[in-house]
Design a protein around this motif. Structure first.
Motif, mmCIF file in Angstrom:
data_model
loop_
_atom_site.group_PDB
_atom_site.id
_atom_site.type_symbol
_atom_site.label_atom_id
_atom_site.label_comp_id
_atom_site.label_asym_id
_atom_site.label_seq_id
_atom_site.Cartn_x
_atom_site.Cartn_y
_atom_site.Cartn_z
ATOM 1 N N THR A 192 -16.781 -1.427 6.150
ATOM 2 C CA THR A 192 -15.938 -1.123 4.993
ATOM 3 C C THR A 192 -14.598 -1.828 5.138
ATOM 4 N N LYS A 198 -10.307 -1.056 0.903
ATOM 5 C CA LYS A 198 -11.055 0.037 0.285
ATOM 6 C C LYS A 198 -10.717 1.362 0.969
ATOM 7 N N LYS A 206 -7.179 2.493 -0.052
ATOM 8 C CA LYS A 206 -7.170 3.024 -1.414
ATOM 9 C C LYS A 206 -7.743 4.442 -1.433
ATOM 10 N N TRP A 207 -8.821 4.663 -0.680
ATOM 11 C CA TRP A 207 -9.435 5.995 -0.627
ATOM 12 C C TRP A 207 -8.473 7.002 -0.008
ATOM 13 N N THR A 210 -5.777 8.032 -2.395
ATOM 14 C CA THR A 210 -6.293 8.900 -3.452
ATOM 15 C C THR A 210 -6.606 10.302 -2.955
ATOM 16 N N HIS A 211 -7.222 10.403 -1.772
ATOM 17 C CA HIS A 211 -7.744 11.687 -1.309
ATOM 18 C C HIS A 211 -6.934 12.332 -0.179
#
Length: 317
Positions: free
Chosen positions: A7, A11, A14-15, A18-19
């Motif tokens: 990964t 990415k 960004k995750w 967001t979380h």
């Protein structure tokens, strides 16, 4: 995703934003240990009456302010709370050496446990990719995530071992009171190794559960390990094979005086048990302990508070 080497970092970043938006900030704190944070002299902040409730290197009245209630993650801010505290928000056995201060608020500190510090690490990506999968989860969700997730299973195990326990045969030195004090120590010995406290907590309930005597009983550890294996698809079905291996080895060998093991969870178990040797008139010697927390507590003569042990030992309704 975080543990998948394929990964891309963009990415993952960004995750996280967001979380788990605070994780990147926490990593910055864990990798930038410098003059911005100074070890606090908490005693100077307290009144003489308050000082009676706090030891030199250990205090038990810390609330997490950025994690969930009763939860804490490496890099979180914590607030010194004195007096009555809610058990749900109480985070026990935190070394003051794991708390650093930025001087902005005299009672607010940053939880930066030694096992998680990586000063000089080249950024958040290098830090995250250097962690074990369980450490990544703890960094995002907190130290007690699995304990909360598997709480029904732990209550079932607790009810069973308490129900089978014969206090007349084995209760004064190696019974539920001892298990409870070991359980209190497990949180801190696990922190010293930067690991999840699930296996050490189960160890606290099981390691002496198969004793046939409160005195000499050299095979009680192997019996506990055999009982766990016999319940592999029963009480312990929620554990994976690696966890079963750690738990059974910790139980089987916990009376052998070993201080090294390939699994940090096993050493955390042994330390938690040995920190309660004072009940049989033995002062735990640092050279017979495994981790920094246990060695420090042995030198100070600081042990599990009885009120915490009673809370751990309460039989679930």
């Amino acid at each position: 995703m975080l543990n998948d080497r394929s990964t891309s970092w963009s990415k993952i970043e960004k995750w996280l934003i967001t979380h788990h938006h605070s994780v990147l900030d926490n990593i910055e704190k864990l990798t930038s240990i410098d003059g911005l944070f100074q070890l606090p002299d908490i005693v100077d902040l307290l009144t003489p009456d308050q000082r009676k409730d706090i030891s030199e290197d250990l205090h038990r009245t810390i609330w997490s302010t950025s994690g969930g209630v009763g939860e804490i993650r490496p890099g979180d801010e914590v607030t010194l709370m004195l007096g009555d505290v809610s058990p749900e928000a109480h985070i026990p056995n935190v070394l003051l050496s794991d708390l650093l201060w930025d001087e902005s608020n005299p009672k607010t500190f940053v939880y930066l446990p030694m096992a998680w510090r990586r000063p000089g690490a080249s950024g958040a990506e290098a830090y995250l990719r250097g962690l074990q999968p369980e450490q990544v989860r703890m960094l995002c969700d907190g130290e007690r995530t699995l304990l909360n997730l598997y709480a029904p299973h732990l209550r079932t195990i607790q009810q069973h071992v308490l129900g089978c326990h014969d206090a007349e045969i084995c209760g004064y030195y190696h019974g539920p009171d001892h298990w409870a004090r070991v359980g209190v120590h497990c949180a801190a010995t696990s922190r010293a190794f930067g690991i999840d406290p699930l296996i050490p907590t189960i160890f606290a309930l099981t390691h002496d559960s198969q004793r046939e005597s409160d005195g000499d009983d050299p095979n009680h550890g192997p019996r506990a390990a055999q009982w766990i294996q016999s319940e592999r698809m029963g009480f312990f079905a929620f554990l994976d094979d690696a966890q079963i291996e750690e738990l059974t080895r910790a139980c089987e060998l916990h009376s052998e005086g070993l201080t090294e093991d390939v699994a940090p969870a096993v050493m955390a178990c042994w330390d938690a048990d040995r920190l309660d040797l004072g009940r049989v008139g033995i002062h735990p010697a640092p050279e017979y302990l495994c981790g920094a927390y246990a060695k420090r507590m042995a030198r100070l003569g600081v042990f599990a508070p009885q009120e915490d042990a009673e809370e751990f030992a309460d039989t679930p309704d």
